[in-house]
Scaffold this motif. Structure first.
Motif, mmCIF file in Angstrom:
data_model
loop_
_atom_site.group_PDB
_atom_site.id
_atom_site.type_symbol
_atom_site.label_atom_id
_atom_site.label_comp_id
_atom_site.label_asym_id
_atom_site.label_seq_id
_atom_site.Cartn_x
_atom_site.Cartn_y
_atom_site.Cartn_z
ATOM 1 N N ARG A 1 32.284 4.633 -27.867
ATOM 2 C CA ARG A 1 33.084 5.265 -28.092
ATOM 3 C C ARG A 1 33.805 4.599 -29.243
ATOM 4 O O ARG A 1 33.582 3.581 -29.518
ATOM 5 C CB ARG A 1 34.734 3.942 -27.100
ATOM 6 C CG ARG A 1 36.379 4.790 -27.164
ATOM 7 C CD ARG A 1 37.055 3.386 -27.047
ATOM 8 N NE ARG A 1 38.659 4.291 -26.602
ATOM 9 C CZ ARG A 1 39.977 3.564 -26.062
ATOM 10 N NH1 ARG A 1 39.957 2.260 -26.111
ATOM 11 N NH2 ARG A 1 40.706 3.793 -26.804
ATOM 12 N N ALA B 1 36.868 4.497 -30.826
ATOM 13 C CA ALA B 1 38.318 4.792 -31.077
ATOM 14 C C ALA B 1 39.122 3.570 -32.057
ATOM 15 O O ALA B 1 39.706 4.669 -32.522
ATOM 16 C CB ALA B 1 39.099 3.684 -30.037
ATOM 17 N N SER C 1 37.740 5.992 -35.334
ATOM 18 C CA SER C 1 38.257 7.575 -35.941
ATOM 19 C C SER C 1 39.743 8.342 -35.302
ATOM 20 O O SER C 1 40.373 8.347 -35.814
ATOM 21 C CB SER C 1 37.563 8.864 -35.794
ATOM 22 O OG SER C 1 36.170 8.354 -36.472
ATOM 23 N N ASP C 2 39.433 7.154 -34.227
ATOM 24 C CA ASP C 2 40.702 9.274 -32.940
ATOM 25 C C ASP C 2 41.875 7.544 -33.564
ATOM 26 O O ASP C 2 43.026 8.814 -33.578
ATOM 27 C CB ASP C 2 40.629 8.802 -32.091
ATOM 28 C CG ASP C 2 39.377 8.898 -31.236
ATOM 29 O OD1 ASP C 2 38.574 9.471 -31.558
ATOM 30 O OD2 ASP C 2 39.015 8.879 -29.903
#
Length: 254
Positions: free
Chosen positions: A185, A187, A189-190
């Motif tokens: 995952r 995360a 970047s998010d």
């Protein structure tokens, strides 16, 4: 790792098969096994994967495994690495699943090595102490939520698959274990985190003393005036989600 280094060997074939199936439930050309011991899980992995790369640091067990798996070694289906997993480039075999029974004291460093594989990391299926599995998959607000949670959930989606009773091992350990799956995952970047290492240093400071507030933990690092100006710092770190911690990180670093 062998028993001389503190490992307890899993003896139930049905559990070994469940772990192997979790690791290889999709197309898995290569599985990297950390600490194969006497090769019990290795046998189940070889029945499903095209190739198994096993990393073992105990010289006695390396010799034992070479004899036990002579045929798949000759066929190129089994690669035995005599060495320390923390000094091994896990991306050397291309895209791979990583599996194994992780000793408590090196769980975090092995996770770091796994996450550092980048695009070469397919997923991981690990057996760990039940308490460690709970920490990896913990939700904000729970006592289990801590730095290890943040580290794991920044790079992966942890899911506890099943528990393994201590009676399934020889010799039996003092605690139960659990099998956990980690799927990649991004995360970071998010959440707008460019420098993941810097964010994890911030997270480590947040959880420096878990029972203290963020204000108390962060003031020595960022200064009392700066920290006191942020309302979230009156809380404890475990009360914030990963997204909340990322927002606080951006505020305090801006």
């Amino acid at each position: 790792m062998g028993r001389r280094l503190g490992q307890h060997f899993l003896a139930r074939k049905s559990i070994l098969e469940r772990i192997a199936l979790a690791a290889c439930n999709e197309h898995a050309p290569v599985v990297i096994e950390i600490g194969p011991g006497k090769g019990a899980l290795t046998e189940s992995l070889l029945s499903l994967a095209k190739k198994v790369v096993a990393i073992e640091v105990d010289p006695y067990l390396v010799h034992y495994l070479r004899q036990k798996f002579r045929e798949p070694i000759d066929l190129g289906r089994f690669v035995l690495v005599d060495g320390d997993v923390l000094k091994t480039d896990l991306s050397a075999w291309g895209r791979a699943v990583v599996a194994g029974n992780l000793p408590y004291y090196i769980t975090s460093p092995i996770l770091e090595k796994t996450f550092a594989m980048g695009q070469a990391w397919e997923r991981s299926v690990f057996m760990v102490q039940a308490e460690v599995a709970a920490r990896l998959a913990a939700s904000p607000g729970s006592r289990a939520f801590g730095y290890l949670t943040v580290q794991a959930q920044l790079y992966s989606r942890p899911e506890i698959l099943f528990t393994v009773p201590r009676t399934a091992f020889r010799p039996p350990p003092k605690v139960d274990s659990a099998v956990i799956r980690l799927d990649p995952r991004d995360a970071g970047s998010d959440l707008g985190i460019v420098d993941r290492a810097a964010f994890l240093r911030f997270a480590a400071a947040c959880f420096r003393q878990k029972r203290k507030t963020l204000r108390n933990n962060l003031a020595p690092v960022y200064g009392k005036q700066r920290v006191d100006s942020l309302e979230e710092t009156r809380l404890r770190a475990e009360q914030l989600s990963l997204a909340d911690l990322a927002r606080l990180y951006h505020k305090i670093e801006s």
